[in-house]
Design an enzyme around this catalytic site. Structure first.
Site, PDB file in Angstrom:
ATOM      1  CE  LYS A   1      86.524  10.605  65.238  1.00  0.00           C
ATOM      2  NZ  LYS A   1      87.695  11.628  64.687  1.00  0.00           N
TER       3      LYS A   1
ATOM      4  NE  ARG B   1      84.695  16.149  68.900  1.00  0.00           N
ATOM      5  CZ  ARG B   1      84.328  15.446  68.137  1.00  0.00           C
ATOM      6  NH1 ARG B   1      83.621  14.454  67.928  1.00  0.00           N
ATOM      7  NH2 ARG B   1      84.342  15.818  66.680  1.00  0.00           N
TER       8      ARG B   1
ATOM      9  NE  ARG C   1      85.202  14.907  56.231  1.00  0.00           N
ATOM     10  CZ  ARG C   1      85.288  14.809  57.648  1.00  0.00           C
ATOM     11  NH1 ARG C   1      85.690  13.609  57.984  1.00  0.00           N
ATOM     12  NH2 ARG C   1      85.095  15.833  58.309  1.00  0.00           N
TER      13      ARG C   1
ATOM     14  NE  ARG D   1      81.349  17.014  58.497  1.00  0.00           N
ATOM     15  CZ  ARG D   1      82.023  16.522  59.634  1.00  0.00           C
ATOM     16  NH1 ARG D   1      82.138  15.174  59.588  1.00  0.00           N
ATOM     17  NH2 ARG D   1      82.667  17.110  60.599  1.00  0.00           N
TER      18      ARG D   1
ATOM     19  NE  ARG E   1      85.570  19.801  62.605  1.00  0.00           N
ATOM     20  CZ  ARG E   1      85.675  19.368  61.086  1.00  0.00           C
ATOM     21  NH1 ARG E   1      85.870  20.696  60.400  1.00  0.00           N
ATOM     22  NH2 ARG E   1      85.578  18.359  60.688  1.00  0.00           N
TER      23      ARG E   1
END
Ligand code: ADP
Length: 225
Positions: free
Chosen positions: A17, A93, A130, A162, A173
């Site tokens: 995204k 969300r 990532r 992160r 998540r």
């Protein structure tokens, strides 16, 4: 001049995204509004909202609808987003957020909601590798790092993993995504706003598919939220 757009991009964590939203915001010359980036900014600046959000974010839990929508409402009522639109990333969300968003943009409506579709097995691999810039949010991976020593190619910021990209927070998540966010796909489908876009393949190929979906929709506008 390319017309602006009011676009929501949905998709699991790691679906790409962030990458696609940055590209689409350049293509349509509209702001990229990322609730994750905005919340990380609040945490970094130690604002009262950031202090409330930090622990929840680190555990992969959602921030309350009320706090997030207040932040989004303020941003979407600014002059630039009012004038040309936005690419909204990370919001809504929940169904409650989607209803609130429709009120915020009224009397206008969203042009389209893109669901970036990537299989779960693929997103798990992407999330583990990532890496992101702490300053501008640019995305990298262990297989495609910045040119020099984990320093962002775009802004010179530090590129890190992160804090919520731990295995446990990722699992949480994805679980919340299935439970709370995926019903949004049905909700937007019901409002005739949803377009599913294949998120696999190169970033360029995915951007081309998204632009095609948006431009096709312009020739068939809608009147609901
Ligand atoms: P991801 O999609 O990988 O979870 P984001 O950068 O979009 O990452 O969001 C990071 C975190 O910020 C989320 O796990 C959540 O805690 C919080 N957050 C972002 N957007 C929202 C939202 N719309 N509602 C509630 N919490 C949010």
């Amino acid at each position: 001049m390319v017309p602006g757009v009011r676009l929501v991009v949905l998709g699991k964590q790691g679906a790409g995204k962030g990458t696609q939203c940055v590209r689409l915001s350049h293509h349509y010359v509209v702001p990229h509004v990322s609730t994750g980036d905005m919340l990380r900014g609040e945490v970094k600046s130690r604002t009262p909202l950031g202090q409330r959000a930090k622990a929840l974010m680190d555990q992969g839990e959602l921030i309350s609808d009320e706090l997030v929508m207040e932040m989004v409402g303020l941003r979407l009522r600014e002059k630039d987003t009012r004038a040309r639109g936005f690419i909204l990333d990370g919001c809504p969300r929940t169904i409650a957020q989607a209803e609130e968003l429709a009120d915020i943009v009224a009397p206008d409506h969203l042009d389209l909601v893109i669901d970036l579709d990537v299989p779960t097995a693929m997103v798990l691999g992407r999330l583990a590798s990532r890496r992101v810039c702490m300053d501008c949010g640019a995305n990298y991976s262990t297989s495609s790092p910045p040119l020099t020593n984990w320093t962002c190619d775009v802004c010179g910021g530090e590129v890190v993993q992160r804090e919520d990209d731990t295995e446990e927070a990722i699992r949480r998540r994805l679980e919340l995504y299935e439970r709370q966010t995926s019903p949004l796909i049905d909700w937007y489908q019901h409002h005739d706003l949803l377009m599913s876009v294949d998120g696999t393949g190169t970033p360029d190929a995915v951007t081309t598919r998204c632009v095609q979906a948006i431009d096709d929709r312009r020739t068939k506008p809608v009147t609901s939220p």
